[in-house]
Design an enzyme around this catalytic site. Sequence first.
Site, PDB file in Angstrom:
ATOM      1  N   TYR A 152      43.998  28.968  37.676  1.00  0.00           N
ATOM      2  CA  TYR A 152      44.553  28.817  36.332  1.00  0.00           C
ATOM      3  C   TYR A 152      45.195  27.441  36.129  1.00  0.00           C
ATOM      4  O   TYR A 152      45.377  26.994  35.004  1.00  0.00           O
ATOM      5  CB  TYR A 152      45.591  29.900  36.032  1.00  0.00           C
ATOM      6  CG  TYR A 152      45.017  31.306  35.942  1.00  0.00           C
ATOM      7  CD1 TYR A 152      43.646  31.520  35.922  1.00  0.00           C
ATOM      8  CD2 TYR A 152      45.847  32.413  35.870  1.00  0.00           C
ATOM      9  CE1 TYR A 152      43.121  32.796  35.850  1.00  0.00           C
ATOM     10  CE2 TYR A 152      45.320  33.700  35.786  1.00  0.00           C
ATOM     11  CZ  TYR A 152      43.961  33.883  35.789  1.00  0.00           C
ATOM     12  OH  TYR A 152      43.443  35.146  35.714  1.00  0.00           O
ATOM     13  N   LYS A 198      38.756  35.992  49.112  1.00  0.00           N
ATOM     14  CA  LYS A 198      37.297  35.981  49.088  1.00  0.00           C
ATOM     15  C   LYS A 198      36.863  34.956  50.138  1.00  0.00           C
ATOM     16  O   LYS A 198      36.178  33.973  49.855  1.00  0.00           O
ATOM     17  CB  LYS A 198      36.833  35.610  47.665  1.00  0.00           C
ATOM     18  CG  LYS A 198      35.365  35.791  47.387  1.00  0.00           C
ATOM     19  CD  LYS A 198      34.934  37.230  47.247  1.00  0.00           C
ATOM     20  CE  LYS A 198      33.423  37.291  47.080  1.00  0.00           C
ATOM     21  NZ  LYS A 198      32.874  38.618  47.293  1.00  0.00           N
ATOM     22  N   ASP A 230      36.551  42.043  46.205  1.00  0.00           N
ATOM     23  CA  ASP A 230      35.628  43.031  45.618  1.00  0.00           C
ATOM     24  C   ASP A 230      35.832  44.399  46.271  1.00  0.00           C
ATOM     25  O   ASP A 230      35.841  45.439  45.605  1.00  0.00           O
ATOM     26  CB  ASP A 230      34.166  42.570  45.712  1.00  0.00           C
ATOM     27  CG  ASP A 230      33.840  41.842  47.007  1.00  0.00           C
ATOM     28  OD1 ASP A 230      34.769  41.557  47.785  1.00  0.00           O
ATOM     29  OD2 ASP A 230      32.648  41.580  47.261  1.00  0.00           O
ATOM     30  N   ASP A 254      45.958  38.819  38.982  1.00  0.00           N
ATOM     31  CA  ASP A 254      45.963  39.130  37.553  1.00  0.00           C
ATOM     32  C   ASP A 254      45.109  40.382  37.316  1.00  0.00           C
ATOM     33  O   ASP A 254      45.527  41.344  36.651  1.00  0.00           O
ATOM     34  CB  ASP A 254      45.358  37.922  36.814  1.00  0.00           C
ATOM     35  CG  ASP A 254      45.554  37.986  35.311  1.00  0.00           C
ATOM     36  OD1 ASP A 254      46.167  38.957  34.825  1.00  0.00           O
ATOM     37  OD2 ASP A 254      45.083  37.065  34.617  1.00  0.00           O
TER      38      ASP A 254
END
Length: 365
Positions: A152, A198, A230, A254
């Site tokens: 972000y 990840k 995931d 988030d």
Amino acid sequence: MSGPGFKKAGDNLFKIALLPGDGIGPEIVAEAVKVLQAVGKRYGHQMEFEEGLIGGAALDQGGEGLPRETLELCRQSDAVLMGAVGGPKWDHLPGSKRPEAALLGIRKGLGLFANLRPARVFPALTGASSLKREVVDGIDLVVVRELTGGIYFGQPKGREGDRAVDTMAYSIPEIERIARVAFELAMKRQGRVTSVDKANVLETSRLWREVVLRIKDEYPKVRLEHMYVDNCAMQLIRNPRQFDVILTGNMFGDILSDEAAMLTGSLGMLPSASLGEGTLGLYEPVHGSAPDITGKGTANPLATILSAAMLLRYSLDLEDEGAKVEWAVGTVLDQGYRTPDIAEEGCVPVGTKEMGDLIVRAIQS
Ligand code: NAD
């Protein structure tokens, strides 16, 4: 309450800044204050409250969404309790001038980099979840989300011809400090941290893993596991009880914090905390200003009251008092009292003020 700035602090005096904001904000913050006052009285703590302007309420006074005095007031306090900001009245304003921009401003201004979002199912409300009762029964987890770094905020960012670019970046110090928040929290809870990343694809995640693993050495009593994001998204639906503290970066956090929160079923029940290096924290419900029910006296104050419980625990170090507030919420729900958003057949319907009064009474009991 007079202008900004608290009176001189005594030893046993906690200074709490109140930012009610817009819409239902003032209604729900008023109930949380009643609860904090009841806690103060019962446990012998002196609490002083001072109100500041934020959001549309501040814009209407002709100033900025986050006035300098408000930030100063927060910096001088032990903790900040906020309602919500925004509403249709200010929707025509450009993004940077809207009340919601004050939220980013206050987090940055107070150096808050850790967002804590608990997801806990009160036994009386297991039916409110969209998942089966046996899956949600007993969920008690917290998502610790890094708030000021990651994709972000990473540079470069923007448009270039027919391309758009966002950059995911994390530095070692940024990862170290958020990891410490998660491990410290786990020490006060069930002693388990799941670090979510990840790392099979992203270099930032590989660094994240290395650093989290190193910080874990400072906390020999905490059990650490790593999980790909995931898989975590899937496990939250399949078996959410396996989690205690979920530690993750800004974007993954988030998404996962909303997913985890919704396991519990109701927006009106979800508290949050934003923390920085010291003990000062900002506590607020997850929901917005609910313009559709503002002034009707039906808003559910429990998310804000549970945020006040987090405030007691994390900023004032009053563990028993925070637990008492959570116990009071569970007890009142067990007795069948419900605001309209969590109403079910056979419940006793109550409004915002009555719900606040019931929690106060339970604390006094
Ligand atoms: P919202 O959370 O305000 O409302 C969504 C729905 O949930 C509405 O039907 C509302 O009545 C209900 N609801 C929310 N809180 C409730 C409570 N305590 N008790 C009972 N029902 C409750 O989201 P929205 O409608 O998308 O946004 C309204 C305004 O709030 C917008 O201006 C938005 O930008 C702002 N907002 C602010 C924050 C914040 O201050 N942190 C967060 C989200 C949205």
